[in-house]
Scaffold this active site. Structure first.
Site, PDB file in Angstrom:
ATOM      1  N   ASP A  68       0.813  -1.220   0.000  1.00 42.63           N
ATOM      2  CA  ASP A  68       0.000   0.000   0.000  1.00 42.63           C
ATOM      3  C   ASP A  68       0.843   1.264   0.000  1.00 42.63           C
ATOM      4  OD1 ASP A  68       0.961  -0.345   2.588  1.00 42.63           O
ATOM      5  OD2 ASP A  68      -0.988  -0.797   3.445  1.00 42.63           O
ATOM      6  N   ASN A 137      -7.461  -2.982  14.360  1.00 44.39           N
ATOM      7  CA  ASN A 137      -8.848  -3.328  14.025  1.00 44.39           C
ATOM      8  C   ASN A 137      -8.903  -4.515  13.058  1.00 44.39           C
ATOM      9  OD1 ASN A 137      -7.982  -2.179  11.660  1.00 44.39           O
ATOM     10  ND2 ASN A 137      -9.374  -0.428  11.693  1.00 44.39           N
ATOM     11  N   HIS A 139      -7.104  -4.875  10.296  1.00 46.37           N
ATOM     12  CA  HIS A 139      -6.881  -4.597   8.870  1.00 46.37           C
ATOM     13  C   HIS A 139      -5.564  -5.190   8.388  1.00 46.37           C
ATOM     14  CE1 HIS A 139      -4.926  -0.495   9.912  1.00 46.37           C
ATOM     15  NE2 HIS A 139      -3.991  -1.145   9.269  1.00 46.37           N
ATOM     16  N   GLU A 144      -9.580  -2.033   5.318  1.00 51.81           N
ATOM     17  CA  GLU A 144     -10.218  -1.701   6.582  1.00 51.81           C
ATOM     18  C   GLU A 144     -11.450  -2.587   6.814  1.00 51.81           C
ATOM     19  OE1 GLU A 144      -8.787   0.117   8.671  1.00 51.81           O
ATOM     20  OE2 GLU A 144      -8.215   2.099   7.944  1.00 51.81           O
TER      21      GLU A 144
END
Ligand code: GLP
Length: 248
Positions: A68, A137, A139, A144
């Site tokens: 990313d 979380n 990810h 996400e």
């Protein structure tokens, strides 16, 4: 198949994970490595650099694709993932930097950039070994919670959680870009092997839910349960929610 290795601490985790990557490099000298950023892989990269400097590893034929990049950031910006990869790995080993790929954060046309990046991954023949960290979380990359499991490279709007977690690298949370380009869960799942690393108590819940909870888009890493070759290397703190009998 999922193997879970418990490391004593961060440096043990880094050495174990680096060993797996170096075995991959030795077995296929022109392999395609999927690389990750964040704090967790730093020790792995330091260990790989050390083995390279000792003459044990050769990166000259290696190709790499990163997961990313922030959108709207130049590769020269010290907070870009491009700069991160150079200063933490590429500038210190004999990898040919023209064989290293990271999404172009300066391309405004998301559709064009995502298509270009996907083509690169496909032309390389897919990823042999994908290194992954995990967000608090759940990810992976910048996929996400709620992201579709079907996506390839796409433009993501970062969640408030992720912006807060990543603001430690920026002068303030307002400076953290709001969007990023990320390879999708589909690209990650098509990798031939996945190496997930996690360190610290703050990852323990995400790791537990990802490895033993239901497979749901709200916990993106949970899809890894369906991959046929995942290796998890995590330290005791990150594994603290997981009972020892589930570990190797
Ligand atoms: C970022 C990256 C992820 C990384 C995550 C966790 O959001 N896009 O690829 O896994 O942070 O980072 P860290 O290892 O610093 O906890």
């Amino acid at each position: 198949m999922m193997e879970i290795y418990q490391a004593k601490d961060y440096s043990d985790l880094s050495r174990k994970a680096a060993n797996i990557i170096s075995a991959q490099i030795i077995m296929k000298r022109n392999c395609v490595l999927g690389l990750a950023t964040g704090s967790t892989p730093l020790g792995v990269y330091r260990q790989l650099i050390d083995w390279y400097q000792k003459g044990d590893l050769d990166f000259s034929d290696i190709r790499s694709v990163n997961l990313d990049e922030y959108k709207g950031i130049s590769p020269e910006d010290p907070n870009s993932y491009s700069a991160f990869m150079k200063s933490n790995l590429f500038d210190h080993v004999n990898i040919d930097q023209s064989n290293t790929y990271i999404p172009n954060g300066l391309e405004e046309d998301s559709e064009r950039e995502c298509h270009r990046y996907n083509q690169i991954i496909h032309h390389l023949g897919g990823i042999d070994l994908q290194l992954l960290g995990i967000g608090q979380n759940g990810h992976i990359g910048f996929n996400e919670p709620g992201a579709s499991f079907e996506k390839e490279t796409h433009c993501v709007q970062l969640t408030e959680d992720t912006i807060q977690a990543n603001s430690r690298f920026f002068s303030s949370a307002e400076k953290v870009p709001k969007y990023a380009y990320s390879t999708g869960i589909k690209n990650i799942m098509q990798s031939r092997r996945i190496l997930l690393i996690a360190s610290g108590e703050n990852k323990s819940e995400a790791l537990y839910q990802s490895l033993f909870g239901p497979v749901l888009p709200s916990v993106p890493a949970s899809i890894l349960q369906l991959h046929n070759h995942v290796t998890v290397v995590a330290d005791e703190a990150a594994l603290s929610r997981i009972r020892l009998e589930k570990l190797i």
